[in-house]
Design a protein around this motif. Sequence first.
Motif, PDB file in Angstrom:
ATOM      1  N   ILE A  31       0.842  -1.201   0.000  1.00 32.47           N
ATOM      2  CA  ILE A  31       0.000   0.000   0.000  1.00 32.47           C
ATOM      3  C   ILE A  31       0.878   1.253   0.000  1.00 32.47           C
ATOM      4  O   ILE A  31       1.969   1.268   0.576  1.00 32.47           O
ATOM      5  CB  ILE A  31      -0.967  -0.001   1.220  1.00 32.47           C
ATOM      6  N   CYS A  48      -7.779  -1.532   8.298  1.00 30.02           N
ATOM      7  CA  CYS A  48      -6.669  -2.477   8.123  1.00 30.02           C
ATOM      8  C   CYS A  48      -6.504  -3.345   9.367  1.00 30.02           C
ATOM      9  O   CYS A  48      -6.161  -2.858  10.441  1.00 30.02           O
ATOM     10  CB  CYS A  48      -5.366  -1.741   7.842  1.00 30.02           C
ATOM     11  N   HIS A  50      -4.273  -5.537   9.751  1.00 26.91           N
ATOM     12  CA  HIS A  50      -2.870  -5.900   9.960  1.00 26.91           C
ATOM     13  C   HIS A  50      -2.065  -4.759  10.597  1.00 26.91           C
ATOM     14  O   HIS A  50      -0.847  -4.872  10.741  1.00 26.91           O
ATOM     15  CB  HIS A  50      -2.233  -6.296   8.627  1.00 26.91           C
ATOM     16  N   VAL A  52      -1.132  -1.932   9.457  1.00 25.80           N
ATOM     17  CA  VAL A  52      -0.092  -1.418   8.556  1.00 25.80           C
ATOM     18  C   VAL A  52      -0.072   0.103   8.573  1.00 25.80           C
ATOM     19  O   VAL A  52       0.986   0.724   8.513  1.00 25.80           O
ATOM     20  CB  VAL A  52      -0.353  -1.926   7.113  1.00 25.80           C
ATOM     21  N   LEU A  53      -1.277   0.678   8.656  1.00 22.38           N
ATOM     22  CA  LEU A  53      -1.413   2.132   8.540  1.00 22.38           C
ATOM     23  C   LEU A  53      -1.573   2.785   9.907  1.00 22.38           C
ATOM     24  O   LEU A  53      -2.105   2.178  10.839  1.00 22.38           O
ATOM     25  CB  LEU A  53      -2.629   2.456   7.674  1.00 22.38           C
ATOM     26  N   ARG A  71       3.993  -5.779   6.811  1.00 25.38           N
ATOM     27  CA  ARG A  71       2.789  -6.500   7.249  1.00 25.38           C
ATOM     28  C   ARG A  71       1.643  -6.366   6.251  1.00 25.38           C
ATOM     29  O   ARG A  71       0.586  -6.963   6.431  1.00 25.38           O
ATOM     30  CB  ARG A  71       2.339  -5.970   8.618  1.00 25.38           C
ATOM     31  N   CYS A  72       1.822  -5.562   5.202  1.00 22.56           N
ATOM     32  CA  CYS A  72       0.758  -5.361   4.216  1.00 22.56           C
ATOM     33  C   CYS A  72       0.634  -6.590   3.320  1.00 22.56           C
ATOM     34  O   CYS A  72       1.592  -6.998   2.671  1.00 22.56           O
ATOM     35  CB  CYS A  72       1.039  -4.123   3.367  1.00 22.56           C
ATOM     36  N   SER A  73      -0.560  -7.161   3.297  1.00 21.10           N
ATOM     37  CA  SER A  73      -0.813  -8.344   2.476  1.00 21.10           C
ATOM     38  C   SER A  73      -1.360  -7.968   1.099  1.00 21.10           C
ATOM     39  O   SER A  73      -1.666  -8.838   0.303  1.00 21.10           O
ATOM     40  CB  SER A  73      -1.823  -9.251   3.187  1.00 21.10           C
ATOM     41  N   ALA A  74      -1.486  -6.668   0.849  1.00 17.82           N
ATOM     42  CA  ALA A  74      -2.049  -6.165  -0.418  1.00 17.82           C
ATOM     43  C   ALA A  74      -3.464  -6.698  -0.642  1.00 17.82           C
ATOM     44  O   ALA A  74      -3.872  -6.905  -1.776  1.00 17.82           O
ATOM     45  CB  ALA A  74      -1.138  -6.499  -1.589  1.00 17.82           C
ATOM     46  N   CYS A  75      -4.187  -6.879   0.455  1.00 16.63           N
ATOM     47  CA  CYS A  75      -5.559  -7.405   0.345  1.00 16.63           C
ATOM     48  C   CYS A  75      -6.493  -6.400  -0.309  1.00 16.63           C
ATOM     49  O   CYS A  75      -7.506  -6.768  -0.888  1.00 16.63           O
ATOM     50  CB  CYS A  75      -6.082  -7.780   1.725  1.00 16.63           C
ATOM     51  N   GLY A  76      -6.168  -5.111  -0.199  1.00 17.05           N
ATOM     52  CA  GLY A  76      -6.984  -4.066  -0.829  1.00 17.05           C
ATOM     53  C   GLY A  76      -8.205  -3.662  -0.011  1.00 17.05           C
ATOM     54  O   GLY A  76      -9.005  -2.848  -0.479  1.00 17.05           O
ATOM     55  N   ASP A  77      -8.360  -4.187   1.186  1.00 13.99           N
ATOM     56  CA  ASP A  77      -9.539  -3.871   2.005  1.00 13.99           C
ATOM     57  C   ASP A  77      -9.648  -2.378   2.323  1.00 13.99           C
ATOM     58  O   ASP A  77     -10.739  -1.841   2.486  1.00 13.99           O
ATOM     59  CB  ASP A  77      -9.504  -4.648   3.326  1.00 13.99           C
ATOM     60  N   CYS A  78      -8.517  -1.715   2.427  1.00 13.28           N
ATOM     61  CA  CYS A  78      -8.544  -0.300   2.799  1.00 13.28           C
ATOM     62  C   CYS A  78      -8.900   0.608   1.621  1.00 13.28           C
ATOM     63  O   CYS A  78      -9.367   1.734   1.830  1.00 13.28           O
ATOM     64  CB  CYS A  78      -7.187   0.111   3.369  1.00 13.28           C
ATOM     65  N   LEU A  89      -2.234   0.582  -4.471  1.00 12.14           N
ATOM     66  CA  LEU A  89      -1.371  -0.589  -4.321  1.00 12.14           C
ATOM     67  C   LEU A  89      -0.287  -0.463  -5.390  1.00 12.14           C
ATOM     68  O   LEU A  89      -0.601  -0.363  -6.576  1.00 12.14           O
ATOM     69  CB  LEU A  89      -2.151  -1.878  -4.509  1.00 12.14           C
TER      70      LEU A  89
HETATM   71  S1  SF4 Z   1      -3.929  -3.490   1.513  1.00 11.88           S
HETATM   72 FE1  SF4 Z   1      -4.785  -4.729   3.219  1.00 11.88          FE
HETATM   73  S2  SF4 Z   1      -3.031  -5.161   4.564  1.00 11.88           S
HETATM   74 FE2  SF4 Z   1      -2.386  -3.513   3.170  1.00 11.88          FE
HETATM   75  S3  SF4 Z   1      -2.806  -1.617   4.309  1.00 11.88           S
HETATM   76 FE3  SF4 Z   1      -4.648  -2.055   3.075  1.00 11.88          FE
HETATM   77  S4  SF4 Z   1      -6.013  -3.255   4.415  1.00 11.88           S
HETATM   78 FE4  SF4 Z   1      -3.958  -3.279   5.323  1.00 11.88          FE
END
Ligand code: SF4
Length: 94
Positions: A31, A48, A50, A52-53, A71-78, A89
């Motif tokens: 991210i 997030c 995890h 990360v932010l 720790r960012c898994s690049a899940c994209g939830d944010c 991303l």
């Molecule tokens: S992409 Fe996922 S892990 Fe990375 S900052 Fe956003 S919510 Fe957190």
Amino acid sequence: MNTVYIVVGSVFLLWFVGGLCRHARGRNKVIHVVDSNCTGCGRCVKRCQHHVLELAKSESGMYAVVKQPDRCSACGDCLPKCKFNALQLVELIR
Ligand code: SF4
Ligand code: SF4
């Protein structure tokens, strides 16, 4: 009874494959906060899971920072939480 096994098995398989895809994607991306767009609303920080932010303070106010990029898994939830186009991303440079 067999139908229950099939449904449960399918759900598990989808979850497992989705996890593998997220993991593979996460190895290449991280991210990034576009500082000039960030208003410091904190919605991404809350989303997030995890941690990360984080919110930081500057002379002009609050803004989000990527505190723990590893720790960012690049899940994209944010991403959908940001209404100001301040999250991206990006390719991870090692
Ligand atoms: S992409 Fe996922 S892990 Fe990375 S900052 Fe956003 S919510 Fe957190
Ligand atoms: S949701 Fe967007 S504007 Fe709000 S703190 Fe996060 S990056 Fe900044």
